[in-house]
Design a protein around this motif. Structure first.
Motif, PDB file in Angstrom:
ATOM      1  N   LEU A 185      14.805   6.394  -0.558  1.00 34.87           N
ATOM      2  CA  LEU A 185      14.068   7.624  -0.252  1.00 34.87           C
ATOM      3  C   LEU A 185      13.816   7.739   1.246  1.00 34.87           C
ATOM      4  O   LEU A 185      13.929   8.819   1.822  1.00 34.87           O
ATOM      5  N   TYR A 186      13.501   6.610   1.891  1.00 34.80           N
ATOM      6  CA  TYR A 186      13.299   6.612   3.350  1.00 34.80           C
ATOM      7  C   TYR A 186      14.544   7.158   4.049  1.00 34.80           C
ATOM      8  O   TYR A 186      14.453   8.014   4.921  1.00 34.80           O
ATOM      9  N   PHE A 187      15.718   6.653   3.667  1.00 35.65           N
ATOM     10  CA  PHE A 187      16.954   7.096   4.320  1.00 35.65           C
ATOM     11  C   PHE A 187      17.263   8.558   3.997  1.00 35.65           C
ATOM     12  O   PHE A 187      17.803   9.279   4.834  1.00 35.65           O
ATOM     13  N   GLU A 188      16.899   9.027   2.805  1.00 33.58           N
ATOM     14  CA  GLU A 188      17.094  10.445   2.459  1.00 33.58           C
ATOM     15  C   GLU A 188      16.196  11.340   3.311  1.00 33.58           C
ATOM     16  O   GLU A 188      16.607  12.424   3.731  1.00 33.58           O
ATOM     17  N   LEU A 189      14.978  10.890   3.568  1.00 29.48           N
ATOM     18  CA  LEU A 189      14.021  11.689   4.339  1.00 29.48           C
ATOM     19  C   LEU A 189      14.440  11.811   5.802  1.00 29.48           C
ATOM     20  O   LEU A 189      14.136  12.823   6.433  1.00 29.48           O
ATOM     21  N   VAL A 239       0.865  -1.171   0.000  1.00 31.83           N
ATOM     22  CA  VAL A 239       0.000   0.000   0.000  1.00 31.83           C
ATOM     23  C   VAL A 239       0.905   1.224   0.000  1.00 31.83           C
ATOM     24  O   VAL A 239       2.081   1.144   0.349  1.00 31.83           O
ATOM     25  N   THR A 240       0.361   2.349  -0.383  1.00 29.63           N
ATOM     26  CA  THR A 240       1.131   3.586  -0.421  1.00 29.63           C
ATOM     27  C   THR A 240       0.776   4.425   0.796  1.00 29.63           C
ATOM     28  O   THR A 240      -0.390   4.641   1.084  1.00 29.63           O
ATOM     29  N   ALA A 241       1.809   4.869   1.503  1.00 25.03           N
ATOM     30  CA  ALA A 241       1.600   5.716   2.681  1.00 25.03           C
ATOM     31  C   ALA A 241       2.536   6.912   2.593  1.00 25.03           C
ATOM     32  O   ALA A 241       3.609   6.844   1.974  1.00 25.03           O
ATOM     33  N   LEU A 242       2.125   8.002   3.223  1.00 25.28           N
ATOM     34  CA  LEU A 242       2.933   9.229   3.196  1.00 25.28           C
ATOM     35  C   LEU A 242       3.932   9.249   4.346  1.00 25.28           C
ATOM     36  O   LEU A 242       3.588   8.969   5.491  1.00 25.28           O
ATOM     37  N   LEU A 243       5.165   9.609   4.003  1.00 26.02           N
ATOM     38  CA  LEU A 243       6.209   9.826   4.997  1.00 26.02           C
ATOM     39  C   LEU A 243       6.878  11.134   4.637  1.00 26.02           C
ATOM     40  O   LEU A 243       7.470  11.258   3.555  1.00 26.02           O
ATOM     41  N   CYS A 244       6.744  12.122   5.493  1.00 23.95           N
ATOM     42  CA  CYS A 244       7.313  13.458   5.265  1.00 23.95           C
ATOM     43  C   CYS A 244       6.834  14.039   3.929  1.00 23.95           C
ATOM     44  O   CYS A 244       7.592  14.682   3.204  1.00 23.95           O
ATOM     45  N   GLY A 245       5.574  13.762   3.588  1.00 24.15           N
ATOM     46  CA  GLY A 245       4.991  14.298   2.366  1.00 24.15           C
ATOM     47  C   GLY A 245       5.330  13.502   1.111  1.00 24.15           C
ATOM     48  O   GLY A 245       4.881  13.854   0.027  1.00 24.15           O
ATOM     49  N   PRO A 265      13.307  10.482   8.768  1.00 23.84           N
ATOM     50  CA  PRO A 265      12.135  10.939   9.529  1.00 23.84           C
ATOM     51  C   PRO A 265      12.347  10.909  11.043  1.00 23.84           C
ATOM     52  O   PRO A 265      13.197  10.198  11.562  1.00 23.84           O
ATOM     53  N   THR A 266      11.514  11.690  11.728  1.00 26.55           N
ATOM     54  CA  THR A 266      11.499  11.701  13.192  1.00 26.55           C
ATOM     55  C   THR A 266      10.608  10.549  13.672  1.00 26.55           C
ATOM     56  O   THR A 266       9.886   9.935  12.885  1.00 26.55           O
ATOM     57  N   ASN A 267      10.642  10.293  14.975  1.00 25.23           N
ATOM     58  CA  ASN A 267       9.787   9.240  15.536  1.00 25.23           C
ATOM     59  C   ASN A 267       8.309   9.557  15.314  1.00 25.23           C
ATOM     60  O   ASN A 267       7.510   8.662  15.040  1.00 25.23           O
ATOM     61  N   GLU A 268       7.951  10.822  15.452  1.00 24.10           N
ATOM     62  CA  GLU A 268       6.557  11.216  15.237  1.00 24.10           C
ATOM     63  C   GLU A 268       6.138  10.957  13.793  1.00 24.10           C
ATOM     64  O   GLU A 268       5.036  10.463  13.532  1.00 24.10           O
ATOM     65  N   GLU A 269       7.023  11.260  12.861  1.00 26.16           N
ATOM     66  CA  GLU A 269       6.710  11.036  11.454  1.00 26.16           C
ATOM     67  C   GLU A 269       6.592   9.542  11.151  1.00 26.16           C
ATOM     68  O   GLU A 269       5.752   9.132  10.337  1.00 26.16           O
ATOM     69  N   ILE A 270       7.389   8.712  11.809  1.00 26.57           N
ATOM     70  CA  ILE A 270       7.279   7.255  11.642  1.00 26.57           C
ATOM     71  C   ILE A 270       5.920   6.786  12.149  1.00 26.57           C
ATOM     72  O   ILE A 270       5.248   5.970  11.515  1.00 26.57           O
ATOM     73  N   ALA A 288       0.507   4.756  10.897  1.00 26.31           N
ATOM     74  CA  ALA A 288      -0.945   4.964  10.984  1.00 26.31           C
ATOM     75  C   ALA A 288      -1.552   5.142   9.594  1.00 26.31           C
ATOM     76  O   ALA A 288      -2.632   4.612   9.302  1.00 26.31           O
ATOM     77  N   ASP A 289      -0.847   5.875   8.722  1.00 25.64           N
ATOM     78  CA  ASP A 289      -1.344   6.080   7.363  1.00 25.64           C
ATOM     79  C   ASP A 289      -1.350   4.768   6.594  1.00 25.64           C
ATOM     80  O   ASP A 289      -2.286   4.473   5.850  1.00 25.64           O
ATOM     81  N   ALA A 290      -0.317   3.957   6.777  1.00 22.93           N
ATOM     82  CA  ALA A 290      -0.267   2.649   6.109  1.00 22.93           C
ATOM     83  C   ALA A 290      -1.448   1.792   6.542  1.00 22.93           C
ATOM     84  O   ALA A 290      -2.081   1.128   5.712  1.00 22.93           O
TER      85      ALA A 290
END
Length: 139
Positions: free
Chosen positions: A97-101, A52-58, A103-108, A113-115
């Protein structure tokens, strides 16, 4: 004496109140109703190889639906090994892309939750153990 009724038994009599407070363990447990995915949604998930597609940092990342995570993957998340968890559940083409972003714990948390929402699943909330129902201490 063969027909003498027993006056004392080791079993306590059941009252209506007691029976109501302790439901029978023989009753079948009904499964909770779950949201059904539509035929179009099922085809879309199948077309994306089960991701599924989920948003991480936009940014959109493909991720295995949370209901299909292995227990080992869930343990990685719970133990805070986020990078190892991400490598296990994010599509291999999206992991860079995940490693480039970064993310913070909140963003994870929002990503997970989005997934779940995109997969039509509910992660629920763990409330921990219930407190004792007794109001006073036994003596």
């Amino acid at each position: 004496m063969a027909n003498t009724p027993r006056t004392s038994t080791s079993r306590k009599p059941r009252t209506a109140a007691r029976a109501a407070s302790r439901p029978s363990t023989r009753t079948a447990v009904e499964p909770e109703p779950q949201e059904e995915t539509s035929a179009a949604e099922a085809q879309e998930i199948e077309a994306t190889d089960g991701y599924v597609t989920a948003l991480l940092c936009g940014e959109e990342l493909r991720v295995i639906p949370p209901g299909q995570w292995r227990q080992s993957q869930q343990r990685l998340l719970n133990m805070g090994q986020i990078d190892a968890f991400a490598e296990a559940v994010i599509h291999p083409d999206d992991i860079d892309l995940y490693f480039e972003l970064d993310p913070t714990n909140e963003e994870i948390g929002e990503f997970v939750a989005d997934a779940a929402q995109q997969a039509g699943e509910s992660l629920g909330k763990s409330r921990g153990p219930a407190p004792s129902s007794r109001r006073t201490r036994r003596r």
